[in-house]
Design a protein around this motif. Sequence first.
Motif, PDB file in Angstrom:
ATOM      1  N   PRO A 148       0.912  -1.220   0.044  1.00  0.00           N
ATOM      2  CA  PRO A 148       0.107  -0.071   0.112  1.00  0.00           C
ATOM      3  C   PRO A 148       0.844   1.311   0.262  1.00  0.00           C
ATOM      4  CG  PRO A 148      -0.877  -1.444   1.823  1.00  0.00           C
ATOM      5  CD  PRO A 148       0.505  -1.975   1.061  1.00  0.00           C
ATOM      6  N   VAL A 149       0.307   2.155  -0.634  1.00  0.00           N
ATOM      7  CA  VAL A 149       1.127   3.519  -0.672  1.00  0.00           C
ATOM      8  C   VAL A 149       0.360   4.444   0.240  1.00  0.00           C
ATOM      9  CG1 VAL A 149       1.520   5.640  -2.278  1.00  0.00           C
ATOM     10  CG2 VAL A 149       1.706   3.249  -3.227  1.00  0.00           C
ATOM     11  N   ILE A 150       1.014   5.078   1.198  1.00  0.00           N
ATOM     12  CA  ILE A 150       0.757   5.863   2.164  1.00  0.00           C
ATOM     13  C   ILE A 150       1.170   7.209   1.914  1.00  0.00           C
ATOM     14  CG2 ILE A 150       0.343   6.436   4.672  1.00  0.00           C
ATOM     15  CD1 ILE A 150      -0.761   3.727   3.628  1.00  0.00           C
ATOM     16  N   ALA A 151       0.512   8.221   1.712  1.00  0.00           N
ATOM     17  CA  ALA A 151       0.741   9.555   1.502  1.00  0.00           C
ATOM     18  C   ALA A 151       0.725  10.271   2.976  1.00  0.00           C
ATOM     19  CB  ALA A 151      -0.103  10.438   0.567  1.00  0.00           C
ATOM     20  N   ILE A 152       2.056  11.023   3.104  1.00  0.00           N
ATOM     21  CA  ILE A 152       1.911  11.829   4.500  1.00  0.00           C
ATOM     22  C   ILE A 152       2.141  13.159   4.038  1.00  0.00           C
ATOM     23  CG2 ILE A 152       3.421  11.987   6.286  1.00  0.00           C
ATOM     24  CD1 ILE A 152       4.272   9.031   5.726  1.00  0.00           C
ATOM     25  N   VAL A 153       1.319  13.993   4.546  1.00  0.00           N
ATOM     26  CA  VAL A 153       1.030  15.488   4.263  1.00  0.00           C
ATOM     27  C   VAL A 153       1.024  16.351   5.419  1.00  0.00           C
ATOM     28  CG1 VAL A 153      -0.129  17.523   2.964  1.00  0.00           C
ATOM     29  CG2 VAL A 153      -0.223  14.938   2.342  1.00  0.00           C
ATOM     30  N   ARG A 196       4.824   8.265   0.682  1.00  0.00           N
ATOM     31  CA  ARG A 196       5.170   9.372  -0.282  1.00  0.00           C
ATOM     32  C   ARG A 196       4.905  10.759   0.826  1.00  0.00           C
ATOM     33  NH1 ARG A 196       2.159   6.946  -4.935  1.00  0.00           N
ATOM     34  NH2 ARG A 196       4.214   5.271  -5.629  1.00  0.00           N
ATOM     35  N   ILE A 197       5.859  11.535   0.754  1.00  0.00           N
ATOM     36  CA  ILE A 197       5.947  12.488   1.594  1.00  0.00           C
ATOM     37  C   ILE A 197       5.674  13.741   0.879  1.00  0.00           C
ATOM     38  CG2 ILE A 197       7.441  13.623   3.315  1.00  0.00           C
ATOM     39  CD1 ILE A 197       8.358  11.027   4.212  1.00  0.00           C
ATOM     40  N   TYR A 198       4.801  14.619   1.657  1.00  0.00           N
ATOM     41  CA  TYR A 198       4.619  15.979   0.895  1.00  0.00           C
ATOM     42  C   TYR A 198       4.590  17.213   2.115  1.00  0.00           C
ATOM     43  CZ  TYR A 198       2.762  12.780  -2.627  1.00  0.00           C
ATOM     44  OH  TYR A 198       2.777  12.030  -3.527  1.00  0.00           O
ATOM     45  N   SER A 231       3.299  20.083   1.781  1.00  0.00           N
ATOM     46  CA  SER A 231       2.025  21.039   1.726  1.00  0.00           C
ATOM     47  C   SER A 231       0.582  20.243   0.971  1.00  0.00           C
ATOM     48  CB  SER A 231       2.054  22.142   0.935  1.00  0.00           C
ATOM     49  OG  SER A 231       2.373  21.940  -0.554  1.00  0.00           O
ATOM     50  N   ALA A 232      -0.235  20.639   1.507  1.00  0.00           N
ATOM     51  CA  ALA A 232      -1.581  20.081   0.811  1.00  0.00           C
ATOM     52  C   ALA A 232      -1.436  20.244  -0.676  1.00  0.00           C
ATOM     53  CB  ALA A 232      -2.916  20.467   1.436  1.00  0.00           C
ATOM     54  N   ARG A 233      -1.084  21.361  -1.145  1.00  0.00           N
ATOM     55  CA  ARG A 233      -0.967  21.888  -2.646  1.00  0.00           C
ATOM     56  C   ARG A 233       0.076  20.951  -3.251  1.00  0.00           C
ATOM     57  NH1 ARG A 233      -4.157  26.479  -3.140  1.00  0.00           N
ATOM     58  NH2 ARG A 233      -4.000  27.751  -1.376  1.00  0.00           N
ATOM     59  N   ASP A 234       1.077  20.670  -2.739  1.00  0.00           N
ATOM     60  CA  ASP A 234       1.905  19.934  -3.238  1.00  0.00           C
ATOM     61  C   ASP A 234       1.421  18.326  -3.556  1.00  0.00           C
ATOM     62  OD1 ASP A 234       3.811  21.649  -3.254  1.00  0.00           O
ATOM     63  OD2 ASP A 234       5.078  20.815  -1.810  1.00  0.00           O
ATOM     64  N   PHE A 235       0.598  17.943  -2.579  1.00  0.00           N
ATOM     65  CA  PHE A 235      -0.062  16.569  -2.672  1.00  0.00           C
ATOM     66  C   PHE A 235      -1.140  16.465  -3.706  1.00  0.00           C
ATOM     67  CE2 PHE A 235      -3.759  14.111  -1.307  1.00  0.00           C
ATOM     68  CZ  PHE A 235      -3.133  12.767  -1.496  1.00  0.00           C
ATOM     69  N   LEU A 236      -2.107  17.437  -3.840  1.00  0.00           N
ATOM     70  CA  LEU A 236      -3.019  17.424  -4.568  1.00  0.00           C
ATOM     71  C   LEU A 236      -2.655  17.623  -6.186  1.00  0.00           C
ATOM     72  CD1 LEU A 236      -5.727  19.590  -2.977  1.00  0.00           C
ATOM     73  CD2 LEU A 236      -5.795  17.132  -3.368  1.00  0.00           C
ATOM     74  N   ALA A 237      -1.198  18.145  -6.300  1.00  0.00           N
ATOM     75  CA  ALA A 237      -0.840  18.586  -7.687  1.00  0.00           C
ATOM     76  C   ALA A 237      -0.444  17.337  -8.182  1.00  0.00           C
ATOM     77  CB  ALA A 237       0.420  19.374  -7.495  1.00  0.00           C
ATOM     78  N   THR A 238      -0.148  16.092  -7.343  1.00  0.00           N
ATOM     79  CA  THR A 238       0.345  14.913  -7.926  1.00  0.00           C
ATOM     80  C   THR A 238      -0.861  13.693  -7.689  1.00  0.00           C
ATOM     81  OG1 THR A 238       1.534  14.227  -5.860  1.00  0.00           O
ATOM     82  CG2 THR A 238       2.705  15.410  -7.499  1.00  0.00           C
ATOM     83  N   CYS A 239      -1.803  13.983  -6.909  1.00  0.00           N
ATOM     84  CA  CYS A 239      -2.755  13.034  -6.465  1.00  0.00           C
ATOM     85  C   CYS A 239      -3.524  12.214  -7.697  1.00  0.00           C
ATOM     86  CB  CYS A 239      -3.779  13.679  -5.456  1.00  0.00           C
ATOM     87  SG  CYS A 239      -4.969  12.396  -4.706  1.00  0.00           S
ATOM     88  N   SER A 240      -3.788  12.933  -8.784  1.00  0.00           N
ATOM     89  CA  SER A 240      -4.747  12.292  -9.499  1.00  0.00           C
ATOM     90  C   SER A 240      -3.621  11.347 -10.546  1.00  0.00           C
ATOM     91  CB  SER A 240      -5.408  13.346 -10.621  1.00  0.00           C
ATOM     92  OG  SER A 240      -4.428  14.022 -11.275  1.00  0.00           O
ATOM     93  N   ALA A 241      -2.711  11.665 -10.724  1.00  0.00           N
ATOM     94  CA  ALA A 241      -1.838  10.748 -11.401  1.00  0.00           C
ATOM     95  C   ALA A 241      -1.048   9.531 -10.430  1.00  0.00           C
ATOM     96  CB  ALA A 241      -0.544  11.491 -11.991  1.00  0.00           C
TER      97      ALA A 241
END
Length: 130
Positions: A5-10, A32-34, A36-46
């Motif tokens: 599983p991939v876990i995003a940490i924001v 996967r570490i971010y 800011s929320a903006r950084d995360f959302l910029a890559t989230c859909s892909a």
Amino acid sequence: MPTPPVIAIVDDDEDVRVATGSLVRSLGYTARIYASARDFLATCSADAPDCVITDVQMPGMTGVEMQKGLHALGSRVPVIFVTAFPTEALRETLLAAGASDFLGKPCDGATIIRSLEQALTGRSTRDATA
């Protein structure tokens, strides 16, 4: 072999990102570490994660606003919120909006592990207490 599983940490706090990322990797998950929320959302859909652990209060965009952005994209990825300022009202609001869990900082590794396991199996805090 199944993909972990991939876990995003924001989180805007680097120490929290590093510590949480280390814990997540020690469980065999991909972190996967971010910053800011903006950084995360910029890559989230892909690059959609299986779960998100996010701070509530961050500069620029809060974790709550980020979750709304995820919902606008059609994503229902489980989100675990963490905050240094937990209140029962905030907890109720976030859980009602679909959060998987709500944790106060600092939180120990066992609490994060339990929360992640519940999120990844599709159970929320509401399910665990019902």
